[in-house]
Structure formats: C-alpha cells, structure tokens
Design a protein around this motif. Structure first.
Motif, PDB file in Angstrom:
ATOM      1  N   GLN B 120       0.903  -1.123  -0.071  1.00  0.00           N
ATOM      2  CA  GLN B 120       0.013  -0.026  -0.060  1.00  0.00           C
ATOM      3  C   GLN B 120       0.747   1.307  -0.105  1.00  0.00           C
ATOM      4  O   GLN B 120       0.574   2.020  -0.744  1.00  0.00           O
ATOM      5  CB  GLN B 120      -0.777  -0.203   1.328  1.00  0.00           C
ATOM      6  CG  GLN B 120      -2.018   1.012   1.252  1.00  0.00           C
ATOM      7  CD  GLN B 120      -1.540   2.504   1.801  1.00  0.00           C
ATOM      8  OE1 GLN B 120      -0.556   2.583   2.273  1.00  0.00           O
ATOM      9  NE2 GLN B 120      -2.316   3.341   1.638  1.00  0.00           N
ATOM     10  N   TYR B 122       3.594   1.994  -1.201  1.00  0.00           N
ATOM     11  CA  TYR B 122       4.182   2.234  -2.813  1.00  0.00           C
ATOM     12  C   TYR B 122       3.192   2.852  -3.275  1.00  0.00           C
ATOM     13  O   TYR B 122       3.493   3.433  -4.620  1.00  0.00           O
ATOM     14  CB  TYR B 122       4.732   0.867  -3.289  1.00  0.00           C
ATOM     15  CG  TYR B 122       6.200   0.515  -2.394  1.00  0.00           C
ATOM     16  CD1 TYR B 122       6.345   0.039  -1.158  1.00  0.00           C
ATOM     17  CD2 TYR B 122       7.315   1.056  -3.322  1.00  0.00           C
ATOM     18  CE1 TYR B 122       7.492  -0.202  -0.852  1.00  0.00           C
ATOM     19  CE2 TYR B 122       8.499   0.745  -2.556  1.00  0.00           C
ATOM     20  CZ  TYR B 122       8.643   0.139  -1.555  1.00  0.00           C
ATOM     21  OH  TYR B 122       9.793  -0.324  -1.040  1.00  0.00           O
ATOM     22  N   THR B 123       1.869   2.806  -2.967  1.00  0.00           N
ATOM     23  CA  THR B 123       0.687   3.415  -3.932  1.00  0.00           C
ATOM     24  C   THR B 123       0.472   4.677  -3.385  1.00  0.00           C
ATOM     25  O   THR B 123      -0.372   5.409  -3.952  1.00  0.00           O
ATOM     26  CB  THR B 123      -0.365   2.632  -3.775  1.00  0.00           C
ATOM     27  OG1 THR B 123      -1.122   2.807  -2.611  1.00  0.00           O
ATOM     28  CG2 THR B 123      -0.173   1.533  -4.163  1.00  0.00           C
ATOM     29  N   GLN B 124       1.030   5.334  -2.225  1.00  0.00           N
ATOM     30  CA  GLN B 124       0.793   6.611  -1.722  1.00  0.00           C
ATOM     31  C   GLN B 124       1.684   7.573  -1.548  1.00  0.00           C
ATOM     32  O   GLN B 124       1.354   8.822  -1.587  1.00  0.00           O
ATOM     33  CB  GLN B 124      -0.181   6.324  -0.353  1.00  0.00           C
ATOM     34  CG  GLN B 124      -0.819   7.659   0.436  1.00  0.00           C
ATOM     35  CD  GLN B 124      -1.587   7.213   1.626  1.00  0.00           C
ATOM     36  OE1 GLN B 124      -1.191   6.281   2.125  1.00  0.00           O
ATOM     37  NE2 GLN B 124      -2.398   7.944   1.907  1.00  0.00           N
ATOM     38  N   LEU B 128       7.806   6.715  -5.959  1.00  0.00           N
ATOM     39  CA  LEU B 128       7.865   5.091  -6.011  1.00  0.00           C
ATOM     40  C   LEU B 128       6.984   4.738  -6.970  1.00  0.00           C
ATOM     41  O   LEU B 128       5.967   5.461  -7.269  1.00  0.00           O
ATOM     42  CB  LEU B 128       7.505   4.405  -4.402  1.00  0.00           C
ATOM     43  CG  LEU B 128       8.096   5.312  -3.562  1.00  0.00           C
ATOM     44  CD1 LEU B 128       7.883   4.626  -2.100  1.00  0.00           C
ATOM     45  CD2 LEU B 128       9.749   4.312  -3.504  1.00  0.00           C
ATOM     46  N   PRO B 130       4.282   1.321  -7.690  1.00  0.00           N
ATOM     47  CA  PRO B 130       3.765   0.175  -6.939  1.00  0.00           C
ATOM     48  C   PRO B 130       4.484  -0.990  -7.207  1.00  0.00           C
ATOM     49  O   PRO B 130       5.123  -1.104  -8.504  1.00  0.00           O
ATOM     50  CB  PRO B 130       2.350   0.067  -7.518  1.00  0.00           C
ATOM     51  CG  PRO B 130       1.982   1.411  -8.250  1.00  0.00           C
ATOM     52  CD  PRO B 130       3.219   1.883  -8.534  1.00  0.00           C
TER      53      PRO B 130
END
Lengths: 250, 250, 250, 250, 250, 250, 250
Positions: B120, B122-124, B128, B130
């Motif tokens: 998670q 890496y999605t916020q 970076l 995902p």
C-alpha cells in the motif's frame, strides 16, 4: 503517446511496462556479445571485445569483460562498465562478508539474488536510473555444483544451461545455442561452441585474441580452477577450432 | 484527458482512480496465469510458465512461479519477478521474526496483511512505483486451518476458496472456477480442476511439464506437507487427467 | 482551466479548493454504501458489499467493511481497503497505547481525532496523496455513552445521529435517514431503518447476506456488546423485515 | 499569464504576490461568517453554521466553530476544519508548556504569535500548502486584559476591537461593525451587535440556534468566565434581540 | 521570454538576474513607505500605515511597522509582516545569545549581518522563496555610535545617513532626502524632515496619527532612549510641523 | 533551442556547457570593475563603486568592495554582495581554524582553494544556484610571498600578475593591463596603473573618491601592512596621477 | 525527439544512451589536448595549455593541467578544472588513508578505481550532473610497475600504453599515437612523440613553453622521480625536438 511514460524510472505505462528498464536493456544490446555455457565438467564464458585500440594496456589487471568475484564465482559483463563496477564491488563485499560470518563460500545463487535485489531497487525508486548492465555469473558451490546465471537491468535472474547477453545479434546467438547445445557437453566442446556462437556474425579477419576473450571454470581433482586463456592460447585455440568450424559449416 | 493523472503514483484522477496501480495490474496480465484452489484437505497452486527457453537450468532452486516463505506458507507469483523477490524476502524475514518472538508459526493472515501494508505504501508516497506483482498465498495455521489469499498491487487482499491471477484469459479462468468448484473438493480433484482451468486456452501441444508447474499443500497425519510435482510426476498426471478432461468436455 | 490545480495534493486552486481531496471523495462514491444509526440503546452499522464472487472465503477473519479497533470502538469503511488498513492499524495501536498509559479505554472522540489529524497531514504535504477512505466510527465511552462519528479524506469529522458514506445514491440514503430517523429509536428499529436505507436502490434479488453486512453495538447489563449478524441471522432478519418494509411502502 | 505563478507556494509572482496564500483566503470566504467584538467587560464570538444536517449529533464535545485553547483563550475558526485542528492542537500544547514552565497562563499575544509563525512557514517552504484557515482569538491576560486577535493563512495577525472572518459578505459585516461599534460597548450589547452583523444577509427563517453559535468571555468577580449559549438560550436571545433589531431597522 | 527564468528561486536568468528576488522587492513596494534618518544626536524612524480600519486595537503591543529587537536596536519593516516576524524573532534571539556570551550588547552591524546571511540563503536554495521584506535598522553601540542600516530581500545591506524603503513613490522620497538632508541635522529636525518626506504624496486629510507612526532614538546623558510618539504627541507634532512645512513649500 | 538546458544548474547542454554558471558570470559583468595588480613589493586592489547615493554612511565598517579575511589575506568582490558575504564568512572561519590548529597563518592558495571547492559544489548539485560572485584574493605567505588570485562562479581559480573582474569593459581593462604591466612594477606604480585601467572608460567627472576605492598590501620591514586609501588620500592621489595620465595619453 | 531524454542525468534514452554523460564528454573536447605515453622506463604526460594570458602567475603552485596525487601517482586533466579539483582532493585523501592503514603506497589501479566509482554515482543519481572532466593517471607501484590509465565522465577507465584526452583533434592525436608508438620506447623518445602529437595541429608559432606543459615519471635507481619540465627546459627541448621533427616529416 507511449513516450509520456518513459521519462521516469518509477512509473508504469498504461500497458504495464517500465520503459526505463527496457531502454537500459537497449544499452546492453550495443555492447559486445557474451556467451556462457554450462558443461558437465565446468563452465565456459566467452566474450567479444568492442574496443579496438591496440594501445590498450593488457598487462593491467582489468579485464574488459570478465571479473572475478571470489575464488568460486566469476561474472561476465555486457553494458556500461562503470555501472558494472559498482555492482561487482558490492558482490565482492557480500561474498567476503558471508565467508567471514559462516566460514564457507557464499552459495552462488544467494550471491546472485543479493545483487539482483539491489538492481531491482533502482527500477522502483525515483531519482535513480536502472543499472545499464547484464551479467552472466559462473560459479561452483557444494550444493549445486557448477551453475550459470543470467541477470538483466530489471533485477530478474534465472539459471541457464547456455545463454548469451549483449550483441546486436543476440537472437542469432541464442538460436545457435539452442540447436547445438547438448547436456553432456564437456568444457572443451563448450569452448568450441562458444567460439562458433560469437564468430557467426563477425568478420573472419577479426576472429583473434584482440577481439575475443575466453575463460572457463573446471575442476582439477577437488580444486576449482578458473582460467582465462592468454592471447597466445586463444589464438592457437581459434586456429584449430576455426578449421573444424569451416568443415562443419560445409 | 484522463491521461494527465496517470504519471504520478501519488495522485487521484478526477474519477477517484489511482492510475499507476491500474497500470501495474496490467503488467500482471502479461504474466502466465496462476490458479489457487482451497480443498477440504489441502490447497493446490498451479501456474503456467511463460518462458520457453529449453536451456533454462531447472536444477537450480529457483522456481519461476512458486516460493516457499516458511514451512507453513507458500506463495505463487504473477507479474515482475524481481519486484516479487523483494516482497518475498520481506515475508520470509517477517515470518522468522514472528517465530523468534512467539515461538510459533506466524498466522497466515497476519503475514499476508503485513506484506499488503508494505504494498500500500508504494501506492501513496511520491517517487515510488507500486509493486508490479500479485500473489496467491497458500498456508495453514492452527487458527483457521488451510487458507488461500490473493493480493494485488494496491495492497488489497482477501481470502478465497478458488481464484486465479495473471493471464490474458483471467475472466475465463474465474468463470470455469465458479462453475466447477465444489466446497467438498479434495486436493486431488483440485489438481485436476486447476489443470482444466489452465489448459482451457492453451495449445494442447504445450500442455506438459515444460509449460506448467503444479504444487499442493496437504496434511499427512499431523504433518503439513508441501509438494511440488516433479516434471515426471506432472507429465504422468497430465496424461491421466487429460483423458478424463476430454471425456468430460464431450 | 481548473484542471491546472488538481495534480498536486498540496496546492489550492484559485477558488480555494484542494482538488486531490475532492477526487479522493469521488473514489469513495464507487464503494458500497455504509449506514450508521445511533439508537437510544446502541449503534447500528450496516454495509452493502460490492464484491460478488461467491468463491470469497468468508471463514477468514477479514470482514470486508467492518473492523474492530478495540472492545469499545468499531469502524465501517468506504473506499480503498488497503488505505483503510493503514489507518486501522494506527487506530488499534493508539487505542492500546492509551490503555497502557491510563489503564482505561480511549475516549471515542479522542481516537477519531487522532486518526483525522493523520489524514489531514496527507492533504497538506507534497509527495503524498490523501487517504482514499471514509469511516464511520461507532463506540461507547463513559463520558458520552454511545457515539457515532464520520470522517472523510480531508480529515474532517463530526458526530452524527444517523449518516451514510459511500454509494452512488448517497443523497438518497441521507434523505431517507432524515425523514425516518427518530431520536428515541432503539437498536432493533435502527437495524430495520438501516435495511430500508441500503435496499432502497438495490435489486430485490440481491437483498441477502451475500450482499449485505449488519452489525450493532448494544449494552447487556453493564457490558458493551458488539455483534455482527451471521449470514443466517441476517437472512432471517431480512425475510421478516422485508415484509414489514413492503407493507410500509404500500 | 499571472496564472504561471500560482502553482507553487514558494514563489512570488512578478507583482510580488504569493498566489497560494490568496487562494487559501478564498477557501475561507466559502466558510460561514464569524464575528468577534471586544467589549469593556468581555469579548463576544459569534458564528454562522454552514452545515445544516439536522442529524448532526450536538451532544458530542465538538463545536463546529469555536474551540477552547486554555481557560483564558478561545478561538473561532473559518475555513478548513481539519487544518484548524492541527493548529489548535499545537496551540493547546504551547499553552500547557508555557504554564508548566512559568506557572502562569501564556499571554494571549504570545500564543497568537507562535501559531502565526507556524502558519508563515507553510507559505515559504516548498512541498507544503498554506493552512486554509483564519482564526479569531479571544482571551484575557493580566497584562492587557481582554484581547481580540485575528490571523489569516499568511500568518499575519493584529489586535482588533471588532472584526469578522469568513462569509461571502465579509465586506458588509465589516461596514456594519464600523458604523455600529462603540468603544464603551458592554458584552451584552456586543452580543446584539454580533447578531445584527451575522443576520444582515441571512434568510430570516434561518436565524435560529441551528444556524448560529454564540459565546462570550466575561469576568465574574475575579474569575474569567467563558460561556457558549445553549440552543435554548440562543433562541430566546434571538427572539428578544430580533424585535429590537427590527425596530432599529425601521 | 525572460519569464522562463522567474519561477524558481535558485536560478539565474541569461542576463544574470534572480527574478524571485526582484519580485519580492515588488512586494515591498506595495507596503507603506518607511523613512530612516541618522542625526547627530539620534536616529528617526517614521512610517506610513496602510491599514485604515479604525477598529484595529492599538492598545496591544503590536506595532504595525516598528519592532524593538533589543534595548539598543530597533527595526522598521516594509513588506510581508509575517515574513518579518520570523526574522525579528531570529534577531531577538541572536541579540540575547550575544549578550549571554559576551555580557555586552551585540554590535549593530554584526546583528544586521547575521539577519542578512539568513535572508541570502533563501535566495540560493531550492524549495524556498525569499523573505518578502525590507528592514531599516536603527541602533547604537559603543564602537560606531548611532547607526542606520537598510537591508532588502536579497540579503544585501548597507549603512545609510538617510534612506527610505517601501512605498510606491520611493524614488520621490529618496530625492527629497538627498536634497534636504544635512549631516549636522539633529533628531528634532530629522523628525520634521521625515514628515516632509512621507507626506509629500499623501492626501493632506490623511496626515494624522491614524496613518503615520514616528519614533526616534536619542541619548539622555549616558542613557540610550527609544521613544515612539503617542498618537497625541504625533498629532501635535504634525500640527506644528505642517505649518512650517507649508511655509517652506511656498 | 539551447535554452532548454539553462534552467537547471546541474545539467550540461549538448555543447557541454553549464548555462547557469555562464549566467552567473553575466551577473558579475553588471558589477563595477575591480582590478588587482601584483607588484614586486606588494599588491594593489582597486575598484569602481557603482552605488552613487551620497547618503550612504561611509563611517561604518562595511566596505562595499573589499573585505579583510585575515591579517595576511584580503579579497575584492564583483557581483552579488550578499552571496559574497556567505563565502567571506566561510573564508574567515577557515582561516581562523587553520591558525588555531597549526599556529601559523593559512597559506593563501590553500584558502583560495577551499573557497573554490565550496563554489564548485553549487554548480553540480540540484536545487542550488551558483554563487553570483567573482573574487580577487590578495595575500602574503612565507612560502610564495605576495600572491594574487582570481576565482569565478564555476569555482575555477588561478594565480595572476595582474587581472580584473566585473565591469562592462572587462576586455578593455585586460588589454590595458597586458600592454602596460611590467614584472618589476612597484606598488606605487601599480596604484597608478590601476587608476589608468579603471578610469579609461569612466566619465572624467566621476573620477573621485565617491566612485573609486583603492587599497594595497605592502611590507614595512618584516610587517605586512594592508592599507585602504582614505577619501582624502585617494582624491589627492587621483589629482596627481591624473595629470601624469593625461600626459601619457597625449 | 531524442532531446526529450537529455535533461535529466538519471534516465536512459530509448536508444539506451545517457545523454548528460555524452554532453559532459563534449565539454572535455573544448579543453586543450593532453597526451600520455607509457615507456619502458617511465611515463610521459604532456598537455596543451588553452589559457593564453601572459599575466597568469606561473610561480604559484597551481599547474593548470597536472596534479600530483601522491609521490607515486600524478594525473593530467582535461575539462572543467573546478570539477577536477574535487576529485583530486578525494584522490589525495584516499591515497593518504591507504598509506595510513597499510603503511605502503596505494596501488595505482585501486586509486583509479575508487575515483571512477565516485564519478559513476554522479551519472546514476538524480539532482547531480556528471563530473565534466577526463583524467590521465600516471603512476608506479610494486605490483605492475609504471602504469597509465584514462578515465572519462561516465566513470569508465582502462589501462593504456599511449592515449590522449581532450582537444578538438582527439582522433588525429590517437591515430598519430597508433602509428608511431613502439612498445620498447623509452621516456625520452616518448617526450618527443608527445610533442609530435600535440603540435601536429598547432600553429608553429605557439609551440613554446607558454602553450605546452611536459612532465615525466622515471626511475633513478630505486627512486621514482616525477619531473615537470621548467619553461626553459621545455623550450630547449622543443628547439631540439622540432628540428628532428621537421626532418622526419620531410
């Protein structure tokens, strides 16, 4: 339009591709071809040298394409040499650290896996570019004997019986390997096969120790031996092998 | 216009979508399909292999698609293998740390939850991308017995009775599973069902141990056993199963 | 032109709006609706489930929509589940830390306030996206008895008597609540009201325990009790309630 | 063209303006109006509530517009509530720290000054947006007695005798204050003046305790007293005041 | 085209200009004018107030334009007040630190130099904007007696006999100072000169203590005295001075 | 097209230029010219002052163009003064640190080299702009006697016998120096040469101590003496020198 | 279109090139040519000086092109001198650290390798530009005797028998070296060869000690000696050599 997604290392394109990694792979294609062949009794690494300056000083310890990591592991490089140096330093340190901790050589796959995890990070974090280099790792350990691995800029790796990296005619090399490789090959036959693969698309006049580099791992009794063919050994070997080669082609 | 919002991992598009996560899911679609089936007496994981080079060295310890995390948990992967390696390393460490602290195996769901929280992040956060990988986790613990989980690049996860990840025909696979899955299936029947799902859209000539990988968890007395079918076992199993298969289709 | 200001979380548009927060709210609209009703003697949380795969394994401990934070606080979620997990972990830790320090349960509003301050930070600092999730928090403490709070991606929160989050027909749900809610409602009537709100726009054939999730807080003597209706309990309750429902509609 | 300079908080436009700060001020204009009046014997804070949902739970401790910082300081808010919460937490902590260090209440101006320095930082450093909130601070200390301050998103602040923040008709409110304010006003007259200011542009049917919030500081003997009018008190007060109001208008 | 170089504080334009600094200077031009005059026996600081709200509370300690840094140094401000506050806090701290270390007041120039080094940093590093404020510093120390310095957003500073900052008619003010300033001026004559400079372009009806602020440093025996004229003193002074003024103009 | 590469300090243009450094050099051209001449028995530094305000307070310690770093080293500045201040502070600290460590004055070249390494860093790292300032350093040490160095924004430096920085007619100044400089010049002749160089393109009416600043290093016995000509000394010197000058020109 | 990929140091272009590195190499081409020749009994480094100002002070210790790193290693530079200074400082420190740790001189290749790893980092990480400098390293150690290395901005390096860096006619220089170099050359013949290479494209009138810089390593008994030709030695040498040269050309 796909080009919108190729200027940052850390993003996916709509088709799910990471373009910077693919471009790094293109960089490798410009490098000379390198072939690795796993034999019953050893491993052969052979490379085409791109630099042609006869004034290069061969007496220094820098091989252009092949680097010893430890007594039992060697790697061959295709791509940006200065990128490779960083990873090779890291690999050498890892190898020594392992030995220091466990008092035995690092298993080959574990070493390869560590380098590849480092490579992967450079494809996922912002402000970095991927390492522009592919490796062939040749090594021996007590668990799996002789092993040959290949890794690319994405950090993917796999064990191979015979493979090649770099070179404009990579497809060609792969197909020669597929058709000629036999599982019970010995390291001497592997040397000849490697020569065949590398020279397929080279100008015959360039096929000599200025343009090629050959080395192999084998076992002498209980001893693992890594040997790089001297220019003289290589030229002699080419002279003999080439003849056979022509015969075979006819 | 929606494309304006797809070049940074950390932003929402006007429709409330995080495009980078959706593109990462596309990356997974290019991978070979992987099927997981929860049976009464075990769990089956089965995967289609995409790489076809016959020169890959199968004797090394690297499975292309299935990775043991601990004695009681295994995962199957679809997507970018080098991304997966990072998460698998993390999972292995988490699992050992738990064991070291509490002297018992980590509960399967807790392990899955930890990996997904990492995904998670890496999605916020900016800079970076995902992780381009989906997992099937198969495991057993004393609280919930055999369990099958699936996670995707967003960090979402859920427990499933039967599911598949990766593959261009993911929809197809899901619908076969829905129609053929029965809650009282045993692991042997599950193996056959997995074969049916994977081979539905494959060329019949490819249906062999070069292209497929099968493994299962089951219980032998009090012992949890994880077994990967050897190429020979797999080919034998395919021969038998295939016949039945055809009969059933007719 | 307004679109120039919607690609960074940390900027205001000329009209004083933070677009990323508004887009995150759109993400929540795609999620299933969740209703919370504060009754005299308890609180009801009810949610519509969006995932329909019958192969989901309900026996695991993961509720899709409702998460226990502590013995005295529960939250229901609408939006990106993996975002919610991060905040729920944080809430659980906060709650335990408070208990460890003061030897009594954390007051509900204090817990909600802490989570919302975290959410706010993700709307003001660069390189982050807001959390794409809204919460309903139901809880009891000795200061204010039963309490129902709602928070959204901006970090705003407020106490409510009855409210709903998520769902395409959020307006509709709110207006039903406004017209039917009575301050002296008890938790059983609240369950029925919640059902009415959720099913208003659902296809009647979907109104069953596969598509809905109901839970309530109440007090048994001095004991706070939190109960999630089992699929059977829920289906029974729907059967009874539905009839009344129709009568009322006619 | 000016729009080129409005997408980063940290830059000046060619005219020397910091647009993000100006946009944040626009955000505040969307909020309900808040009025502060310094009287001989106290301070009045009065606010218009924008949220109309009758289902909001008024019994919780959250006031929508007014927040106690310490026994001797209160603030009223116009703008993004979750932004305000962060600054109010900070103010409360500052106030307690001061008390802990010096064993006396923090002087009002010092507290205001600290909050405003924090606000300023968010207008000068990159990767942040300004706080989208203006405050009225009402307080008493032994150095300057009753004091009323106003701050805005830029971090500017000043002491006022009577002022208003938020509201679409801010100009209007200011002009009523200018024409009606008298230095020897007492807090009861100030309450009436505040009502007049707030209701000038409101629909008469909305003028009730659902839409308004009134509070005042005064001194009972040596004691500083802060009182928020209960809905009943407020409605009674409006009924009485409104009549006078009409008379005065006629 | 020059506009390409004005959106980052850290870059030079092709003509060698740092635009953000120049824009910050524009911000200062919008502020009211401030005049400083070094006299034989003191220093005068005088400022035009831009805010006109008669409801501003003058009894608080906040001067709009003049800030005491230490017993022997005062500064007058033109530009963004919240930016100025940060630097003034810093100056006060520096001054106290010096006193604590050396047990004597900080030399005026050293203090000015420290503030300006801080200002300079905000013009050279990325992610920051320059401080939008110019200062006049008036002070006395035993090394150089009375001193008057001026600094601007770039961090440049210099000692002056008479100068002005801010104001749309800055050129005008400078030229009046140049023509009327005499080195043997005393502080009383300097007050009159300051009035003349500030009121040159003001509407005569605005020339009163609501719109102006005057203060001076002088020496009473061995004592350094800093005095801000009270509104009454100022209005009296204006009345007297104005007459002379008109005479002189005719 | 070249303009694409001039907005970041850290990139090369396709022709291998770092534009930000070149723009910084342009900034220096706007500054007044500064001349340095190494004589047998000393060094002369002479500068043209650009600021013309007769109200500047010359009695303060701030020289506009020449700064003492230590007893044995002085520098003259052309460019942004506030940038220069930062480097001069650094130089003074370096010099004192060296003295504290080794109990002897820092060698001149070592000091210059340290400052230039700092300058270089600001041309290579992102988020910074180069220092917009060139220096002439004049100093004496026991290793090399009198020395004159020049550095520019790139961090390059070199030792010179005679050179000039800043000024629109820098080329002109350099060519006068080349044609008139003699290695056996003494410091008095050097003063005259410096005057000739600076005044070549100045309006004759400006050639006085308001517009010029002259200083020199020389040795009195064993003592190194640094002297800045007072306005009176300078004007006297100009009167005498100018005559000679005219004679020479005719 | 390729230009899209040349504004960030950390990205690959679609053809797998890192443009910033290539641009840095262009920067080097603008520098004067530098030649290195490895002889049987020493190494020659010779450089063309680009700066022509006769006023440069040659008596200071700064050589424009050649820098001693340690007693046994020297480097010659082509490119941005201030960039080179940073790397040379680093090299000197490395060399001393090695000596301090192992009590023997650092092997030449190890030193070169360390500098090049530093260079590589500046081509892979964001927010940095590559070092705009190439080096020739000449050194001697007990393992490999005299050695000559060349490195470029990418961090690549190699051992050479004779090579040149910088200069617009680099190709030309290389080809002269290739045709005239003989492995059994001694250092005196190497000096002459270097002269021939450098002067090939120079205007004959410039061929003197103002424009050229020559140095060599050799062994006197057991002693390694590094000598830079004084202007007189160089001019004498040129006079003799030139004659021979002409004869040879004819």
């Amino acid at each position: 339009m796909a080009r919108r997604y190729d200027q940052r290392t850390t993003i996916f394109s709509p088709e799910g591709r990471v373009y910077q990694v693919e471009y790094a792979m293109t960089a490798i294609r410009h490098a000379g071809a390198t072939v690795g062949i796993l034999a019953k009794d050893g491993i052969v690494l052979a490379a085409e040298k791109k630099t042609t300056a006869k004034l290069l000083d061969g007496s220094s310890t820098i091989s252009e394409k092949m680097f010893k990591i430890d007594e039992h592991v060697v790697c061959a490089v295709a791509g940006i040499t200065s990128d490779a140096n960083i990873l090779i330093n890291y690999a050498r340190l890892s190898s020594q650290r392992y030995y220091y901790t466990y008092q035995e050589p690092i298993p080959v796959e574990q070493l390869v896996s560590q380098i590849c995890d480092t490579k992967q990070g450079y494809t996922q974090y912002g402000g970095l570019r991927p390492f522009g280099v592919s490796f062939l790792y040749a090594g021996w350990d007590k668990h799996f004997g002789f092993q040959l691995y290949q890794s690319d800029p994405s950090g993917n790796f796999a064990g191979w019986k015979a493979t090649s990296i770099g070179g404009e005619n990579s497809q060609n090399a792969q197909s020669v390997l597929r058709s000629k490789y036999k599982p019970d090959i010995n390291y001497k036959e592997a040397l000849e096969l490697a020569l065949k693969v590398l020279t397929k698309t080279m100008d015959r006049s360039n096929v000599n120790s200025d343009k090629l580099e050959f080395s192999y791992f084998t076992k002498k009794g209980d001893q693992i031996v890594y040997h790089i063919l001297s220019p003289k050994e290589l030229d002699d070997f080419i002279k003999d092998a080439d003849l056979e080669n022509e015969n075979e082609d006819s």
